[in-house]
Design a protein around this motif. Sequence first.
Motif, mmCIF file in Angstrom:
data_model
loop_
_atom_site.group_PDB
_atom_site.id
_atom_site.type_symbol
_atom_site.label_atom_id
_atom_site.label_comp_id
_atom_site.label_asym_id
_atom_site.label_seq_id
_atom_site.Cartn_x
_atom_site.Cartn_y
_atom_site.Cartn_z
ATOM 1 N N LYS A 10 76.027 88.969 13.171
ATOM 2 C CA LYS A 10 77.011 88.782 12.112
ATOM 3 C C LYS A 10 77.671 87.430 12.189
ATOM 4 C CE LYS A 10 78.353 93.575 11.517
ATOM 5 N NZ LYS A 10 79.465 94.516 11.500
ATOM 6 N N ARG A 104 87.157 84.088 0.645
ATOM 7 C CA ARG A 104 86.282 84.783 1.599
ATOM 8 C C ARG A 104 84.827 84.775 1.107
ATOM 9 N NH1 ARG A 104 90.106 88.464 0.587
ATOM 10 N NH2 ARG A 104 88.651 90.174 0.141
ATOM 11 N N GLU A 107 82.187 86.210 3.514
ATOM 12 C CA GLU A 107 82.362 87.568 4.020
ATOM 13 C C GLU A 107 81.031 88.339 3.986
ATOM 14 O OE1 GLU A 107 85.962 90.576 3.465
ATOM 15 O OE2 GLU A 107 84.711 90.481 1.666
ATOM 16 N N GLY A 108 80.618 88.865 5.141
ATOM 17 C CA GLY A 108 79.380 89.630 5.223
ATOM 18 C C GLY A 108 78.120 88.790 5.292
ATOM 19 N N SER A 234 83.029 83.477 10.731
ATOM 20 C CA SER A 234 81.775 83.778 11.424
ATOM 21 C C SER A 234 82.014 84.329 12.823
ATOM 22 C CB SER A 234 80.892 82.526 11.489
ATOM 23 O OG SER A 234 81.573 81.453 12.112
ATOM 24 N N THR A 236 84.752 85.962 13.862
ATOM 25 C CA THR A 236 85.335 87.297 13.695
ATOM 26 C C THR A 236 84.263 88.321 13.382
ATOM 27 O OG1 THR A 236 87.437 86.374 12.906
ATOM 28 C CG2 THR A 236 86.983 88.669 12.356
ATOM 29 N N ASP A 237 83.334 87.958 12.497
ATOM 30 C CA ASP A 237 82.277 88.886 12.108
ATOM 31 C C ASP A 237 81.261 89.123 13.218
ATOM 32 O OD1 ASP A 237 83.430 89.120 9.641
ATOM 33 O OD2 ASP A 237 81.936 87.920 8.565
ATOM 34 N N THR A 238 81.080 88.136 14.082
ATOM 35 C CA THR A 238 80.023 88.218 15.087
ATOM 36 C C THR A 238 80.460 88.940 16.358
ATOM 37 O OG1 THR A 238 79.015 86.179 14.265
ATOM 38 C CG2 THR A 238 78.436 86.844 16.509
#
Length: 403
Positions: A10, A104, A107-108, A234, A236-238
């Motif tokens: 992610k 954002r 996002e995703g 990136s 935060t998502d990963t």
Amino acid sequence: MADHPPPDTKRGHGKHRGGKSGKVADFRYKRPSRPDAKNGERRGAPRRDSVPANSPPFHTQSGNPPRKQAYAALDLGTNNCRLLIARPSGENFTVIDAFSRVVRLGEGLAASGKLSDEAMERTMAALHVCAEKLRRRNVRLARSVATEACRRASNGEAFIERVKRETGIMLDIISAQEEARLAVLGCHVLLEEGNGPAIIFDIGGGSTELVLVQPGEKVPRILDWLSVPWGVVSLTDTVGGSDASEDERLDRYVKMRRTVGRSFAEFAERIREHTKSPEPIRLLGTSGTVTTLASLHLELPQYDRRAVDGLIVPSQSMRDISTRLSRMSAPDRKQLPCIGDDRANLVIAGCAILESILDIWPAEQLGVADRGIREGILRSLIAADAEGERSRAALQRMREQDV
């Protein structure tokens, strides 16, 4: 230098929200009776060049007639959409309109590899506002750029075409190297005075740029640079983890710092000879992370660009604030002045990136810039236009002499 590859799994700077909270006491620092460079003095252009805090400096040759046309710069990042419109004013320029919104866009993206429909719709709404502002102003020249999210997304080019078709805005997907160059051009005047190289860094939504510069000329010479695919979105998502307990929050924070630190290691080794100096390395950060933490350092009830842009803060204060934020739950962070809903979940990743930089280059103090790519674009546009005017005037004089 080639860009680093994107992470395998992610994958800011928006409007800062104010408001008081009972948690503010955790972030109180003793303010000096007289500001100085080591304890929160606003340094850089406002002091050296007498430039208003909201007007990044621009150099022109004396004697040029004032030009009233407006110039515009639009920066579409992974987290934010920002527009700046300005007019030349003597050797500087004055901002006449601005816009910033958290969209954002990325996002995703880490999970899917493409921009989501929801993210694109949010971004289109913001770009329609920008397009209307551009139409209302007498804009002579404009440049609009897109960065990491559009660079990485498989449908990035298709989105750029949609933006052009529906708004008339022509976005240019710039390289990480160009992104770093523009950031330096936009904020280098805020570097502390001193000898030897300095590091300017930009913590974005989808990437972080580190630039080693050698000041001394009108624009610092870039000695080396690095872009890593870790920004507040990136990272935060990963790096996953739970927010349920303080121990779990701290564990995730340590993982974030470790991840980013590994990405910086090769660059740190490569520039080691440049940073071996009797004087401590100078650091200047331009991002929503450093401006947010500087606001907490100053105990501002709401974000104030004039108080933050050009500030010099003790690095230890920024570390202390980062540590406290990393221990807090997201609901508690949302209650803090200058963080709010928009930055509550992303600021931890920004703190991890900042602390990783300070781990490698432990400067005693840190410069804070609320300016960057947009200001760099404006300076480039105005300077190029001024040079073009001088060339056209010289050509006209030559023609008149021939006649």
